[in-house]
Design a protein around this motif. Sequence first.
Motif, PDB file in Angstrom:
ATOM      1  N   THR A  28     -21.711 -16.811   0.648  1.00 28.24           N
ATOM      2  CA  THR A  28     -20.477 -17.006   0.118  1.00 28.24           C
ATOM      3  C   THR A  28     -20.928 -18.315  -0.939  1.00 28.24           C
ATOM      4  OG1 THR A  28     -20.148 -18.609   1.919  1.00 28.24           O
ATOM      5  CG2 THR A  28     -19.122 -16.529   2.084  1.00 28.24           C
ATOM      6  N   ASP A  33     -13.884 -17.041  -1.771  1.00 29.01           N
ATOM      7  CA  ASP A  33     -13.234 -17.329  -0.627  1.00 29.01           C
ATOM      8  C   ASP A  33     -13.474 -15.876  -0.055  1.00 29.01           C
ATOM      9  OD1 ASP A  33     -11.495 -17.216   1.521  1.00 29.01           O
ATOM     10  OD2 ASP A  33      -9.913 -17.495   0.442  1.00 29.01           O
ATOM     11  N   LYS A  35     -12.335 -14.536   2.857  1.00 31.37           N
ATOM     12  CA  LYS A  35     -11.141 -13.944   3.144  1.00 31.37           C
ATOM     13  C   LYS A  35      -9.971 -13.295   2.233  1.00 31.37           C
ATOM     14  CE  LYS A  35      -9.328 -15.307   7.340  1.00 31.37           C
ATOM     15  NZ  LYS A  35      -8.817 -15.747   8.488  1.00 31.37           N
ATOM     16  N   ARG A  36     -10.186 -14.036   1.040  1.00 35.20           N
ATOM     17  CA  ARG A  36      -9.403 -13.554  -0.045  1.00 35.20           C
ATOM     18  C   ARG A  36     -10.031 -12.239  -0.551  1.00 35.20           C
ATOM     19  NH1 ARG A  36      -9.058 -16.604  -5.872  1.00 35.20           N
ATOM     20  NH2 ARG A  36     -11.137 -15.591  -5.901  1.00 35.20           N
TER      21      ARG A  36
END
Length: 148
Positions: A28, A33, A35-36
């Motif tokens: 990451t 993001d 989760k997005r």
Amino acid sequence: MDSHLDIDEIGDADAQAIADLWRRAGLTRAWNDPKRDITFARTGPSSTILVGRLAGAATPVAAAMVGHDGHRGAVYYLAVDPALQGRGLGRQMMAAIEAWLRARGVWKLNLMVRADNDAVAAFYEALGYAREERINFAKRLKAPPSAG
């Protein structure tokens, strides 16, 4: 020693565990993001998150985002729990990714590796992937979330 993975598409309860796995694996960045990205990948028929679990286990130990544009496939965020790397789990995930794409009629898989990531480049080369000289252009159509 290889370990067998049970690989399936992500379930609703897996999102946080997958985001955490991607962070532990160093995939990451502040502007991505996870989760997005997971939510976005799950919105249409041309993308998904594949999740690998050791046989009989509930906790994901491998995951990847895969999709296609109707012409070529792409893979992002391929991760194996750092404590389990070197056991063939990444190879199993790539085989599942390729099968997912083939089942949808996709005939070529493109992937991007950061230029300084020699270990990952060697992994893909060992799987039969070849470097293709291209210039990669990008334009953000939406501002990334702030890092702060």
